[in-house]
Motif scaffolding. Structure first.
Motif, PDB file in Angstrom:
ATOM      1  N   ASN A   6       0.820  -1.215   0.000  1.00  0.00           N
ATOM      2  CA  ASN A   6       0.000   0.000   0.000  1.00  0.00           C
ATOM      3  C   ASN A   6       0.855   1.268   0.000  1.00  0.00           C
ATOM      4  O   ASN A   6       0.324   2.361   0.031  1.00  0.00           O
ATOM      5  N   GLN A   7       2.170   1.093  -0.086  1.00  0.00           N
ATOM      6  CA  GLN A   7       3.132   2.193  -0.233  1.00  0.00           C
ATOM      7  C   GLN A   7       4.096   1.815  -1.351  1.00  0.00           C
ATOM      8  O   GLN A   7       5.282   1.588  -1.110  1.00  0.00           O
ATOM      9  N   ALA A  41       3.567  10.145  -5.137  1.00  0.00           N
ATOM     10  CA  ALA A  41       2.248  10.334  -5.759  1.00  0.00           C
ATOM     11  C   ALA A  41       1.658   9.002  -6.215  1.00  0.00           C
ATOM     12  O   ALA A  41       0.441   8.834  -6.259  1.00  0.00           O
ATOM     13  N   ASP A  43       1.641   6.322  -4.642  1.00  0.00           N
ATOM     14  CA  ASP A  43       1.046   5.587  -3.532  1.00  0.00           C
ATOM     15  C   ASP A  43      -0.482   5.701  -3.582  1.00  0.00           C
ATOM     16  O   ASP A  43      -1.181   4.906  -2.965  1.00  0.00           O
ATOM     17  N   GLU A  44      -0.972   6.675  -4.327  1.00  0.00           N
ATOM     18  CA  GLU A  44      -2.411   6.820  -4.562  1.00  0.00           C
ATOM     19  C   GLU A  44      -2.796   5.806  -5.643  1.00  0.00           C
ATOM     20  O   GLU A  44      -2.249   5.835  -6.744  1.00  0.00           O
ATOM     21  N   SER A  46      -5.157   5.437  -7.777  1.00  0.00           N
ATOM     22  CA  SER A  46      -5.559   5.928  -9.103  1.00  0.00           C
ATOM     23  C   SER A  46      -4.350   6.392  -9.911  1.00  0.00           C
ATOM     24  O   SER A  46      -4.303   6.207 -11.132  1.00  0.00           O
ATOM     25  N   ASP A 167      -6.310  -1.562  -6.047  1.00  0.00           N
ATOM     26  CA  ASP A 167      -7.060  -1.167  -4.852  1.00  0.00           C
ATOM     27  C   ASP A 167      -6.961  -2.233  -3.764  1.00  0.00           C
ATOM     28  O   ASP A 167      -6.802  -1.913  -2.579  1.00  0.00           O
TER      29      ASP A 167
END
Length: 172
Positions: A6-7, A41, A43-44, A46, A167
Motif C-alpha cells: 500500500n506504499q 504520488a 502511492d495513490e 488511481s 485497490d
C-alpha cells in the motif's frame, strides 16, 4: 516500519515487481516498466493505475493482443479444474462463476467458443460486483461488437481489473 504494497513508492524494485506483477494477468513487464519512476504520488491507487495503464496503451497492438490472450476464459478453467492465477480465481469466485449450473456452464462454453472464433482472444470483463446473469448478458451483447470496438472494450476491462487489483493491494 517496513514498506508494504500500500506504499508502492517505498518498495524496492524487486519487492514492487513481486507485489504488482499480477496486476496485469501474467504480465510482470507492466510493473517492471513503471518501477524505475515511482514517486510518493504513485502511492495513490488511481495514480499508479494510470501509470500502469499508460504502459499498456503505449505498448502497441501486438503486445496488447498478447496481454488479452493471457486472460483466462470465464468459467471454463474453473469447471475443468485448470489452474488460474490467485487473482483470477478470487475474482471469478466473487461472481460465483464456480457455482454455475450445467445450463450456465454450457452457455459459457458456447459463448467462449463463439467469442474466441470472432475476436481471437478470450472474453474479458471485470466480474467484481456482477452476477452470472449480468456477465452472460454482457457476453452475448459484446459478441455483436466490431473487432476494433471489442478490442478497445477488452483493453478497458483489463484496465478495470488492474485497478481493482491495485485497490486490493492498497487496502491490503
Amino acid at each position: 516500519m517496513t514498506a508494504s504494497p500500500n506504499q508502492p513508492s517505498a518498495l524496492g524494485p524487486e519487492a514492487f515487481v513481486a507485489a504488482y506483477a499480477g496486476v496485469y494477468e501474467h504480465s510482470p513487464w507492466v510493473a517492471e516498466a513503471v518501477v524505475g519512476g515511482l514517486s510518493p504520488a504513485d502511492d495513490e491507487p488511481s495514480a499508479l493505475a494510470g501509470r500502469m495503464a499508460e504502459v499498456v496503451e503505449a505498448s502497441g497492438r501486438e503486445r496488447q493482443l498478447e496481454l488479452l490472450r493471457l486472460h483466462p476464459e470465464l468459467v471454463g478453467k474453473i469447471k475443468l479444474g485448470e489452474t488460474l492465477t490467485a487473482e483470477s480465481r478470487r475474482e471469478q469466485a466473487s461472481a460465483r462463476l464456480d457455482a454455475c449450473s450445467q445450463e450456465e456452464f454450457s452457455r459459457f462454453q458456447a459463448l467462449n467458443e463463439a467469442y474466441n472464433a470472432r475476436f481471437g482472444f478470450p472474453f474479458i470483463i471485470a466480474v467484481t460486483g456482477l452476477s452470472r446473469a449480468d456477465i452472460l448478458d454482457a457476453f452475448q451483447a459484446r459478441l455483436g461488437n466490431s473487432v476494433e470496438e471489442e478490442f478497445r472494450t477488452a483493453l478497458d476491462q483489463v484496465h478495470r481489473i488492474a485497478r481493482i487489483r491495485i485497490d486490493a493491494l492498497a487496502n491490503g
